[in-house]
Write a protein that holds these residues in place. Structure first.
Motif, PDB file in Angstrom:
ATOM      1  N   UNK A  61       0.851  -1.210  -0.005  1.00  0.00           N
ATOM      2  CA  UNK A  61       0.017  -0.101  -0.036  1.00  0.00           C
ATOM      3  C   UNK A  61       0.891   1.259  -0.036  1.00  0.00           C
ATOM      4  N   UNK A  62       0.363   2.329  -0.221  1.00  0.00           N
ATOM      5  CA  UNK A  62       1.206   3.649  -0.434  1.00  0.00           C
ATOM      6  C   UNK A  62       1.935   3.851   1.247  1.00  0.00           C
ATOM      7  N   UNK A  63       3.065   4.215   1.170  1.00  0.00           N
ATOM      8  CA  UNK A  63       3.959   4.609   2.295  1.00  0.00           C
ATOM      9  C   UNK A  63       4.079   3.405   3.181  1.00  0.00           C
ATOM     10  N   UNK A  64       4.189   2.315   2.317  1.00  0.00           N
ATOM     11  CA  UNK A  64       4.327   0.882   3.084  1.00  0.00           C
ATOM     12  C   UNK A  64       5.441   0.122   2.110  1.00  0.00           C
ATOM     13  N   UNK A  65       6.548  -0.560   2.800  1.00  0.00           N
ATOM     14  CA  UNK A  65       7.288  -1.489   2.033  1.00  0.00           C
ATOM     15  C   UNK A  65       6.861  -2.682   1.716  1.00  0.00           C
ATOM     16  N   UNK A  66       7.350  -3.371   0.644  1.00  0.00           N
ATOM     17  CA  UNK A  66       6.869  -4.679   0.328  1.00  0.00           C
ATOM     18  C   UNK A  66       7.403  -5.508   0.965  1.00  0.00           C
ATOM     19  N   UNK A  67       7.208  -6.875   1.059  1.00  0.00           N
ATOM     20  CA  UNK A  67       7.817  -7.900   1.595  1.00  0.00           C
ATOM     21  C   UNK A  67       6.933  -9.024   2.341  1.00  0.00           C
ATOM     22  N   UNK A  68       7.426  -9.673   3.143  1.00  0.00           N
ATOM     23  CA  UNK A  68       6.464 -10.539   3.922  1.00  0.00           C
ATOM     24  C   UNK A  68       5.675  -9.961   5.093  1.00  0.00           C
ATOM     25  N   UNK A  69       4.268 -10.383   5.002  1.00  0.00           N
ATOM     26  CA  UNK A  69       3.404  -9.783   6.081  1.00  0.00           C
ATOM     27  C   UNK A  69       2.659  -8.696   5.055  1.00  0.00           C
ATOM     28  N   UNK A  70       3.296  -8.275   3.891  1.00  0.00           N
ATOM     29  CA  UNK A  70       2.412  -7.144   3.113  1.00  0.00           C
ATOM     30  C   UNK A  70       1.293  -7.475   2.433  1.00  0.00           C
ATOM     31  N   UNK A  71       0.182  -7.683   2.828  1.00  0.00           N
ATOM     32  CA  UNK A  71      -0.939  -8.182   1.995  1.00  0.00           C
ATOM     33  C   UNK A  71      -1.110  -9.650   1.828  1.00  0.00           C
ATOM     34  N   UNK A  72      -0.145 -10.389   2.568  1.00  0.00           N
ATOM     35  CA  UNK A  72       0.109 -11.845   2.260  1.00  0.00           C
ATOM     36  C   UNK A  72      -1.047 -12.795   3.068  1.00  0.00           C
ATOM     37  N   UNK A  73      -1.450 -13.604   2.319  1.00  0.00           N
ATOM     38  CA  UNK A  73      -2.768 -14.275   3.242  1.00  0.00           C
ATOM     39  C   UNK A  73      -1.964 -15.037   4.228  1.00  0.00           C
ATOM     40  N   UNK A  74      -2.979 -15.955   4.906  1.00  0.00           N
ATOM     41  CA  UNK A  74      -2.567 -16.883   6.069  1.00  0.00           C
ATOM     42  C   UNK A  74      -1.738 -17.832   5.400  1.00  0.00           C
ATOM     43  N   UNK A  75      -0.694 -18.292   6.189  1.00  0.00           N
ATOM     44  CA  UNK A  75       0.112 -19.445   5.838  1.00  0.00           C
ATOM     45  C   UNK A  75      -0.586 -20.674   5.945  1.00  0.00           C
ATOM     46  N   UNK A  76      -0.255 -21.683   5.369  1.00  0.00           N
ATOM     47  CA  UNK A  76      -1.000 -23.034   5.308  1.00  0.00           C
ATOM     48  C   UNK A  76      -0.062 -23.831   6.561  1.00  0.00           C
ATOM     49  N   UNK A  77      -0.873 -24.354   7.546  1.00  0.00           N
ATOM     50  CA  UNK A  77      -0.376 -25.104   8.696  1.00  0.00           C
ATOM     51  C   UNK A  77      -0.025 -26.390   7.958  1.00  0.00           C
ATOM     52  N   UNK A  78       0.641 -27.029   9.124  1.00  0.00           N
ATOM     53  CA  UNK A  78       1.198 -28.554   8.577  1.00  0.00           C
ATOM     54  C   UNK A  78       0.324 -29.474   8.357  1.00  0.00           C
ATOM     55  N   UNK A  79      -0.718 -29.528   9.082  1.00  0.00           N
ATOM     56  CA  UNK A  79      -1.959 -30.476   8.458  1.00  0.00           C
ATOM     57  C   UNK A  79      -2.392 -30.249   7.171  1.00  0.00           C
ATOM     58  N   UNK A  80      -2.611 -29.233   6.815  1.00  0.00           N
ATOM     59  CA  UNK A  80      -2.906 -28.648   5.332  1.00  0.00           C
ATOM     60  C   UNK A  80      -1.984 -29.474   4.269  1.00  0.00           C
ATOM     61  N   UNK A  81      -0.952 -29.121   4.639  1.00  0.00           N
ATOM     62  CA  UNK A  81       0.383 -29.538   3.709  1.00  0.00           C
ATOM     63  C   UNK A  81       0.580 -30.899   3.881  1.00  0.00           C
ATOM     64  N   UNK A  82       0.217 -31.916   4.820  1.00  0.00           N
ATOM     65  CA  UNK A  82       0.255 -33.061   4.909  1.00  0.00           C
ATOM     66  C   UNK A  82      -0.684 -33.634   4.239  1.00  0.00           C
ATOM     67  N   UNK A  83      -1.973 -32.992   4.362  1.00  0.00           N
ATOM     68  CA  UNK A  83      -3.014 -33.802   3.708  1.00  0.00           C
ATOM     69  C   UNK A  83      -2.921 -33.515   2.122  1.00  0.00           C
ATOM     70  N   UNK A  84      -2.342 -32.416   1.786  1.00  0.00           N
ATOM     71  CA  UNK A  84      -2.274 -32.267   0.258  1.00  0.00           C
ATOM     72  C   UNK A  84      -1.026 -33.264  -0.484  1.00  0.00           C
ATOM     73  N   UNK A  85       0.071 -33.373   0.530  1.00  0.00           N
ATOM     74  CA  UNK A  85       1.089 -34.467   0.288  1.00  0.00           C
ATOM     75  C   UNK A  85       0.525 -35.809  -0.022  1.00  0.00           C
ATOM     76  N   UNK A  86      -0.367 -36.062   0.952  1.00  0.00           N
ATOM     77  CA  UNK A  86      -0.926 -37.367   1.025  1.00  0.00           C
ATOM     78  C   UNK A  86      -1.907 -37.867  -0.173  1.00  0.00           C
ATOM     79  N   UNK A  87      -2.567 -36.877  -0.609  1.00  0.00           N
ATOM     80  CA  UNK A  87      -3.487 -36.927  -1.647  1.00  0.00           C
ATOM     81  C   UNK A  87      -2.687 -37.040  -2.916  1.00  0.00           C
TER      82      UNK A  87
END
Length: 205
Positions: A61-87
């Protein structure tokens, strides 16, 4: 009533030094057609994971610096990643069974089954890598609602980098598979392969 009479509306003359407004010139009103318009206020900024505008830092956004945490959605937790890998792993089940059956049989169809199973697993691998690189989602990731993106700008990493990241999972395996568990306590929920390739996995839903 004389021509110079102040009560005569047709004979009023402008005072010396006073500029009369011309046709179409603004008089404390909104600019008319053809005048520069102000940008609308309150227009939402594009979020993480969407194409950015040229010349504008991604997700900032204006007057903000880009990078981690700037408009980034919620990170996927380990359970979701494991479920995707299993499928994703289950997709290899059928061609693997064909391959194993052919490799452990002495019948005339054994070589054909081995070849079909091998080609099937190779085709699934290539297709999954291409999908993950271009869209950020394998079949498993799409089912559980997560997406792999580049950490710096939130864009898909491309097929080549997706292949490199797959090879980088070797780092997750060598230390007693601790790299696969690293997202459980890591601030960015990254595996070792994610850290090497500068990628993150986010929730897409």
């Amino acid at each position: 009533m004389s021509f110079g009479d102040p009560n005569n509306p047709y004979g009023q003359q402008g005072q010396p030094g006073q500029q009369q407004p011309g046709y179409g010139s603004p008089q404390g009103q909104q600019p008319g057609y053809g005048y520069p318009q102000q940008a609308p206020q309150g227009v939402p900024q594009q979020g993480y994971g969407y194409p950015q505008q040229p010349g504008q830092p991604y997700g900032a956004h204006p007057q903000q610096q880009p990078g981690h945490g700037s408009g980034m959605p919620e990170l996927a937790h380990w359970g979701l990643r494991f479920g995707g890998k299993l499928i994703d792993g289950l997709l290899y089940l059928v061609p693997y069974v064909l391959f194993a059956f052919g490799a452990n049989s002495d019948g005339g169809a054994a070589p054909a089954l081995t070849i079909v199973g091998s080609l099937g697993m190779l085709a699934i691998f290539i297709w999954q890598v291409i999908q993950e690189g271009s869209t950020g989602q394998t079949v498993g990731k799409k089912v559980v609602g997560i997406r792999l993106l580049r950490e710096s700008d939130g864009q898909p990493i491309g097929g080549g980098m997706a292949f490199v990241r797959t090879l980088a999972h070797f780092l997750d395996n060598i230390a007693c598979y601790i790299g696969w568990l690293w997202p459980l306590w890591d601030q960015k929920k990254q595996t070792f392969a994610d850290k090497v390739c500068s990628t993150v996995v986010i929730k897409s839903q």
